[in-house]
Enzyme design. Structure first.
Site, PDB file in Angstrom:
ATOM      1  N   CYS A   2      -0.088 -10.530   9.684  1.00 56.74           N
ATOM      2  CA  CYS A   2       0.058 -11.946   9.967  1.00 56.74           C
ATOM      3  C   CYS A   2      -0.828 -12.768   9.038  1.00 56.74           C
ATOM      4  O   CYS A   2      -1.596 -12.240   8.242  1.00 56.74           O
ATOM      5  CB  CYS A   2      -0.333 -12.242  11.417  1.00 56.74           C
ATOM      6  N   LEU A  54       4.692  -5.296  17.653  1.00 60.69           N
ATOM      7  CA  LEU A  54       4.608  -5.002  19.078  1.00 60.69           C
ATOM      8  C   LEU A  54       5.109  -6.207  19.862  1.00 60.69           C
ATOM      9  O   LEU A  54       4.809  -7.345  19.508  1.00 60.69           O
ATOM     10  CB  LEU A  54       3.158  -4.695  19.476  1.00 60.69           C
ATOM     11  N   GLY A  77      -3.767  -8.591  12.307  1.00 62.53           N
ATOM     12  CA  GLY A  77      -4.192  -7.203  12.268  1.00 62.53           C
ATOM     13  C   GLY A  77      -3.496  -6.320  13.274  1.00 62.53           C
ATOM     14  O   GLY A  77      -2.489  -6.696  13.883  1.00 62.53           O
ATOM     15  N   ILE A 286       5.739   5.031  -7.130  1.00 58.60           N
ATOM     16  CA  ILE A 286       5.932   4.349  -8.402  1.00 58.60           C
ATOM     17  C   ILE A 286       5.626   5.322  -9.528  1.00 58.60           C
ATOM     18  O   ILE A 286       4.738   6.178  -9.407  1.00 58.60           O
ATOM     19  CB  ILE A 286       5.057   3.087  -8.532  1.00 58.60           C
ATOM     20  N   SER A 358      -1.055   4.307   4.017  1.00 56.91           N
ATOM     21  CA  SER A 358      -1.508   4.517   2.640  1.00 56.91           C
ATOM     22  C   SER A 358      -2.875   5.207   2.662  1.00 56.91           C
ATOM     23  O   SER A 358      -3.607   5.120   3.652  1.00 56.91           O
ATOM     24  CB  SER A 358      -1.588   3.172   1.908  1.00 56.91           C
TER      25      SER A 358
END
Length: 587
Positions: A2, A54, A77, A286, A358
């Site tokens: 957000c 959510l 978050g 990538i 990640s």
């Protein structure tokens, strides 16, 4: 994820159009919805852009108010332990939504702002307590999520990105030339500074408590990493449990979660753990054209082995045109060489998912960087001669680290050559002040380097790069290695438990060695970089720096640029081009 905003004006009423404009500037961070809140006296306002994971209903809309109506939050978050906290809190609080946001509100009712000590996740939020006339600005422990603020002329403005603060024209744009100089030393502008005078970053693991009647502000650091050197024979097993739980928590959502995949230990491990949870994530990679080390080929090996899909995008010489977009993405200059590839792979992932996991944080956690190994070998030499040299002339960790991070060395003399004489007063006498500030003398030599990586390289460069590149594409990136309890555990044990000269990231390796192909396990460490040729076209630099705005504005010396362009190649040119692009956009 957000975007959050806020505007307080003690002397004048805040117009709805102002907070709305600030908030709309961050639409890319939250395209799924928006909301604003203004107090009854119209002097305090909060804004929110939503990227929903959510409770996708309108019940999850923000800014969100607690049951009493006195506490309002605008939250950016994910809180990964919100379900456990909710079980504890629902005895005293009647929940209306299934969001993690409302759990923070309920927790604040019970524990006050110390609720932050109980949160596991990545976050930056504002919380307004109308009864106490307090506004709290809070940022997560590692600085995964950003937050900027300014207080001037009886006004306070804050936002997830700088562009939102400037969008309504009440804050003057004036370069902080000490920050300008810092950028050429570090490749980024260290917290709490920004490129602009009077605008600051809230540092990681900090709470800003603001009296909304006076705008007096007090900053408190609520968490710091502790160092111990205990031994634990079950460290491999415990790290396995930590990672399994972290991936489980961070892959929870009401929408599918994918993964970046490079074919290295870190991202491959995360995909492995996801498959252990019964998930089949879409993975994204990538590569670089005309490069034998291109990581997309290794990612395909992992994906095939684990039975998951993989899609890749290939960068080539034409991809450098995307450098022109980077000032829009980053707001202030950041000269990591992977800013364009990170943007490209984020854009690819967003075509299929709203979030990915990640591998950021694994190298800092387990000692995976080459400079950590180099420093370890110098600090703990094996040979007798090496030990004598180390005792007579100990390695200075700060200077060693500065040289490792340089990527185009700018010291005081070099900065004076580049900048016009009237700007020399802004150059710090100790250009490595930020490294020195984050050097922990109580830690062992290796852990002191790891700590600087956490606070400097990761906290200021890597996480900023990933957040902006992903959110520019409305993609959330979750980082399971950055579980603060996992970090506390690893930094509490002797580094001999996790740092082996013959095996990179030993504790991670031992948990994946039977689950990944040998071609991946035997692969040498490779950072997120492309081939040198990708960045070394001197003609490209000449084209980018002709008619330089930095020169026209009387900031940079034309002769200095001309001398650099006479060389075959110099990493300093990359830093200058990134700053030049920023100047063209924002000055």
């Amino acid at each position: 994820m957000c975007g959050i905003t806020g505007y307080i004006n003690l002397k004048e009423k805040v117009k709805q159009s102002a907070i709305q404009q600030m908030t709309d500037t961050l639409t890319h961070r939250g395209p799924d919805g928006y909301g604003t809140f203004i107090t009854d006296d119209e002097h305090v306002s909060l804004g929110h852009r939503r990227l929903s994971f959510l409770d996708l209903s309108q019940g999850g809309k923000q800014p969100m108010m607690d049951n009493s109506g006195d506490i309002i939050i605008s939250f950016n978050g994910e809180i990964y332990n919100f379900q456990e906290l909710k079980k504890e809190l629902q005895l005293d609080y009647q929940f209306k939504t299934t969001t993690d946001t409302e759990v923070i509100l309920a927790g604040y009712q019970k524990w006050g702002i110390k609720v932050v000590d109980r949160l596991k996740g990545m976050f930056a939020f504002s919380l307004l307590d109308r009864k106490k006339h307090k506004l709290y600005l809070v940022r997560d422990r590692f600085g995964i999520k950003p937050l900027y603020y300014t207080i001037q002329d009886s006004k306070l403005l804050f936002a997830s990105e700088l562009k939102a603060i400037h969008s309504i024209g009440v804050v003057e744009k004036e370069i902080d030339f000490s920050s300008f100089s810092d950028y050429f030393v570090y490749r980024y502008i260290p917290s709490p500074k920004t490129i602009w005078k009077n605008i600051k970053k809230l540092p990681p693991a900090n709470i800003a408590e603001i009296d909304i009647t006076t705008l007096n502000i007090e900053l408190t650091e609520y968490w710091s990493l502790k160092f111990e050197n205990s031994s634990d024979s079950k460290s491999i097993e415990k790290v396995d449990n930590f990672l399994f739980d972290s991936v489980k928590q961070q892959s929870y959502a009401d929408v599918p979660i994918g993964s970046f995949l490079s074919g290295g230990y870190d991202s491959s491990a995360l995909v492995y753990y996801m498959t252990q949870l019964g998930q089949k994530p879409n993975t994204f990679s990538i590569g670089f054209s005309k490069w034998k080390k291109s990581e997309d080929q290794f990612a395909k090996i992992v994906a095939e082995h684990l039975g998951v899909s993989n899609e890749s995008i290939i960068a080539d010489e034409q991809s450098l045109k995307l450098v022109d977009l980077m000032p829009d993405v980053y707001d202030e200059p950041i000269a990591d060489i992977s800013i364009v590839p990170t943007y490209m792979v984020s854009k690819l992932a967003r075509t299929q998912v709203k979030a990915v996991v990640s591998g950021e944080g694994a190298d800092e956690l387990f000692g995976g960087y080459t400079w950590q190994h180099d420093f370890f070998n110098k600090a703990y030499p094996n040979s007798l001669i090496g030990k004598i040299k180390q005792k007579l002339n100990p390695v200075d960790p700060v200077e060693f680290y500065a040289q490792s991070m340089a990527m185009g060395w700018f010291d005081n003399d070099e900065l004076k050559k580049m900048l016009q004489p009237e700007l020399h007063q802004h150059i710090s006498e100790d250009v490595h002040w930020f490294y020195r500030q984050n050097f922990n003398k109580t830690a062992t030599p290796l852990k002191s380097i790891q700590f600087m990586d956490i606070k400097c390289f990761m906290g200021e460069l890597v996480l900023t790069k990933v957040d902006r590149a992903s959110m520019a594409n409305s993609l959330e990136v979750r980082v399971p290695f950055l579980d603060h309890e996992l970090f506390e555990y690893v930094f509490g044990i002797d580094e001999k438990e996790y740092f082996k000269k013959n095996q990179t990231k030993y504790l991670l390796y031992k948990n994946i060695e039977t689950h990944l192909p040998e071609a991946i396990l035997d692969r040498k460490k490779q950072g997120f970089v492309g081939p040198d040729a990708y960045y070394m076209d001197i003609q490209w630099y000449k084209e980018q720096l002709k008619s330089s705005k930095l020169v026209a504005l009387g900031i940079v010396n034309q002769k200095y640029i001309d001398n650099l362009l006479k060389e075959t190649y110099n990493w300093k040119l990359w830093k200058i081009v990134i700053m030049e692009k920023w100047a063209q956009k924002w000055l």
